[in-house]
Motif scaffolding. Sequence first.
Motif, PDB file in Angstrom:
ATOM      1  N   HIS A 119       5.780  -2.261   1.698  1.00  0.00           N
ATOM      2  CA  HIS A 119       5.492  -1.814   0.331  1.00  0.00           C
ATOM      3  C   HIS A 119       6.794  -1.784  -0.472  1.00  0.00           C
ATOM      4  CE1 HIS A 119       3.811   0.414  -3.033  1.00  0.00           C
ATOM      5  NE2 HIS A 119       4.877   1.200  -2.972  1.00  0.00           N
ATOM      6  N   SER A 120       6.776  -2.307  -1.692  1.00  0.00           N
ATOM      7  CA  SER A 120       8.006  -2.410  -2.468  1.00  0.00           C
ATOM      8  C   SER A 120       7.782  -1.980  -3.908  1.00  0.00           C
ATOM      9  CB  SER A 120       8.539  -3.846  -2.445  1.00  0.00           C
ATOM     10  OG  SER A 120       7.628  -4.734  -3.086  1.00  0.00           O
ATOM     11  N   PHE A 121       8.892  -1.725  -4.589  1.00  0.00           N
ATOM     12  CA  PHE A 121       8.876  -1.445  -6.025  1.00  0.00           C
ATOM     13  C   PHE A 121      10.022  -2.211  -6.662  1.00  0.00           C
ATOM     14  CE2 PHE A 121       9.593   0.631 -10.013  1.00  0.00           C
ATOM     15  CZ  PHE A 121       8.336   1.018 -10.424  1.00  0.00           C
ATOM     16  N   PRO A 161       7.648   1.706   8.281  1.00  0.00           N
ATOM     17  CA  PRO A 161       7.713   1.949   6.826  1.00  0.00           C
ATOM     18  C   PRO A 161       8.050   3.401   6.527  1.00  0.00           C
ATOM     19  CG  PRO A 161       5.441   1.743   7.562  1.00  0.00           C
ATOM     20  CD  PRO A 161       6.295   1.335   8.724  1.00  0.00           C
ATOM     21  N   TRP A 162       8.836   3.575   5.481  1.00  0.00           N
ATOM     22  CA  TRP A 162       9.313   4.924   5.195  1.00  0.00           C
ATOM     23  C   TRP A 162       8.308   5.788   4.446  1.00  0.00           C
ATOM     24  CZ3 TRP A 162      14.139   3.030   2.014  1.00  0.00           C
ATOM     25  CH2 TRP A 162      13.711   2.290   0.912  1.00  0.00           C
ATOM     26  N   THR A 163       8.473   7.068   4.634  1.00  0.00           N
ATOM     27  CA  THR A 163       7.842   8.105   3.820  1.00  0.00           C
ATOM     28  C   THR A 163       8.970   8.803   3.091  1.00  0.00           C
ATOM     29  OG1 THR A 163       5.982   8.452   5.330  1.00  0.00           O
ATOM     30  CG2 THR A 163       6.554  10.270   3.855  1.00  0.00           C
ATOM     31  N   TYR A 164       8.841   8.969   1.775  1.00  0.00           N
ATOM     32  CA  TYR A 164       9.924   9.595   1.025  1.00  0.00           C
ATOM     33  C   TYR A 164       9.379  10.527  -0.051  1.00  0.00           C
ATOM     34  CZ  TYR A 164       9.052   5.412  -1.894  1.00  0.00           C
ATOM     35  OH  TYR A 164       8.482   4.400  -2.624  1.00  0.00           O
ATOM     36  N   GLN A 167      12.216  -1.482  -0.685  1.00  0.00           N
ATOM     37  CA  GLN A 167      11.086  -1.950   0.119  1.00  0.00           C
ATOM     38  C   GLN A 167      11.044  -1.248   1.471  1.00  0.00           C
ATOM     39  OE1 GLN A 167      11.112  -6.102   1.628  1.00  0.00           O
ATOM     40  NE2 GLN A 167       9.094  -6.271   0.695  1.00  0.00           N
ATOM     41  N   ALA A 168       9.846  -0.879   1.900  1.00  0.00           N
ATOM     42  CA  ALA A 168       9.660  -0.248   3.200  1.00  0.00           C
ATOM     43  C   ALA A 168       9.801  -1.269   4.320  1.00  0.00           C
ATOM     44  CB  ALA A 168       8.277   0.402   3.260  1.00  0.00           C
ATOM     45  N   ASP A 169      10.215  -0.805   5.473  1.00  0.00           N
ATOM     46  CA  ASP A 169      10.355  -1.660   6.649  1.00  0.00           C
ATOM     47  C   ASP A 169       8.988  -2.153   7.115  1.00  0.00           C
ATOM     48  OD1 ASP A 169      12.282  -2.545   8.885  1.00  0.00           O
ATOM     49  OD2 ASP A 169      10.673  -1.557  10.004  1.00  0.00           O
ATOM     50  N   MET A 180       0.839  -1.192   0.000  1.00  0.00           N
ATOM     51  CA  MET A 180       0.000   0.000   0.000  1.00  0.00           C
ATOM     52  C   MET A 180       0.872   1.239   0.000  1.00  0.00           C
ATOM     53  SD  MET A 180      -2.769   1.286   2.829  1.00  0.00           S
ATOM     54  CE  MET A 180      -1.460   1.699   3.977  1.00  0.00           C
ATOM     55  N   GLU A 181       0.469   2.245  -0.810  1.00  0.00           N
ATOM     56  CA  GLU A 181       1.230   3.479  -0.907  1.00  0.00           C
ATOM     57  C   GLU A 181       0.266   4.628  -1.144  1.00  0.00           C
ATOM     58  OE1 GLU A 181       5.070   5.118  -3.392  1.00  0.00           O
ATOM     59  OE2 GLU A 181       3.558   3.949  -4.441  1.00  0.00           O
ATOM     60  N   ASN A 182       0.389   5.675  -0.330  1.00  0.00           N
ATOM     61  CA  ASN A 182      -0.385   6.896  -0.514  1.00  0.00           C
ATOM     62  C   ASN A 182       0.540   7.917  -1.152  1.00  0.00           C
ATOM     63  OD1 ASN A 182      -2.235   8.980  -0.395  1.00  0.00           O
ATOM     64  ND2 ASN A 182      -1.867   9.408   1.771  1.00  0.00           N
ATOM     65  N   ALA A 183       0.356   8.163  -2.454  1.00  0.00           N
ATOM     66  CA  ALA A 183       1.324   8.956  -3.194  1.00  0.00           C
ATOM     67  C   ALA A 183       0.681  10.164  -3.855  1.00  0.00           C
ATOM     68  CB  ALA A 183       2.005   8.099  -4.254  1.00  0.00           C
ATOM     69  N   ASN A 184       1.433  11.258  -3.887  1.00  0.00           N
ATOM     70  CA  ASN A 184       1.075  12.461  -4.637  1.00  0.00           C
ATOM     71  C   ASN A 184       2.147  12.640  -5.705  1.00  0.00           C
ATOM     72  OD1 ASN A 184       0.176  14.900  -5.574  1.00  0.00           O
ATOM     73  ND2 ASN A 184       0.478  16.021  -3.665  1.00  0.00           N
TER      74      ASN A 184
END
Length: 274
Positions: A31-33, A85-88, A79-81, A1-5
């Motif tokens: 969450h990963s890419f 989990p990270w916000t970047y 990948q987020a922890d 899951m990712e909340n992105a702008n």
Amino acid sequence: MENANVLQMKNRKFPDFYLCFCGYSECGPLHSFGPAVRPNYILHYIVKGRGIYQVGEDRYKLEAGQGFLIEPEVRTFYQADAEEPWTYLWIGFNGARAGDYLKEIGLGGNRLTFRCTEGAKLKEMMKKQLENSTYSVENDFLSESFLCSFFAVLAHSMELNAPVRQKSENMYVRKAVEYIQNNYSYGINVADAAAYVGVSRSYLYTLFLKTLGLSPQEYLISYRITRASQLLVISDLPVEGIAQSCGYEDPLVFSKAFKRRTGMTPTRYRKVNQ
């Protein structure tokens, strides 16, 4: 899951150095890419939390205040922890001088991670840039100013992490990757790449799995589909022409391969992204 702008840029007014996209994401646990190959340079800066960034065999554990660089045509994974989990925030950019400007601030090659003490300034700059979502000549110049200002902040306050020593056997992988990138449009295959490097196909297969986590064939297909994705968005070439430009003689084979990778037909992908 990712909340992105996310803000996508369509214009290329400044060919030497230009912004492709930028954004801000709050990621859910794990969450990963990727693994993926990207056509542009991308800089991520971690605002809070932590995660991992992997390039070939090299794995970096990163946290708030640090960042990482993704280089074009290099297979990466991040990948987020699970617990924090990270916000970047991130910027994607390219241009004839983009690599030179990265070198000037100390990034690129075997220096892919860094620490920056001015995260609050980068975050505020990103907030203002994401508000420039409508097309205008003014916003074109503001986007170029944002990109240069981002680099200026890094140049002023960035601390580089120690470089990772590359293994000698990776030379074969680098040469094979270079061969694929320079000749993918000519219908080459893995045997051609192995012959160019001067190793057996089976040994090249072993090295690719060990270094990149995928086979030479998978890399070749991934690279061709990545290039095709670009052409579908930025050109008016017919699908048949794009197939041939990416090394596929049969458009049907190309369309099937493209759909397996992206989940969409080439025609649908073009419609959605244009």
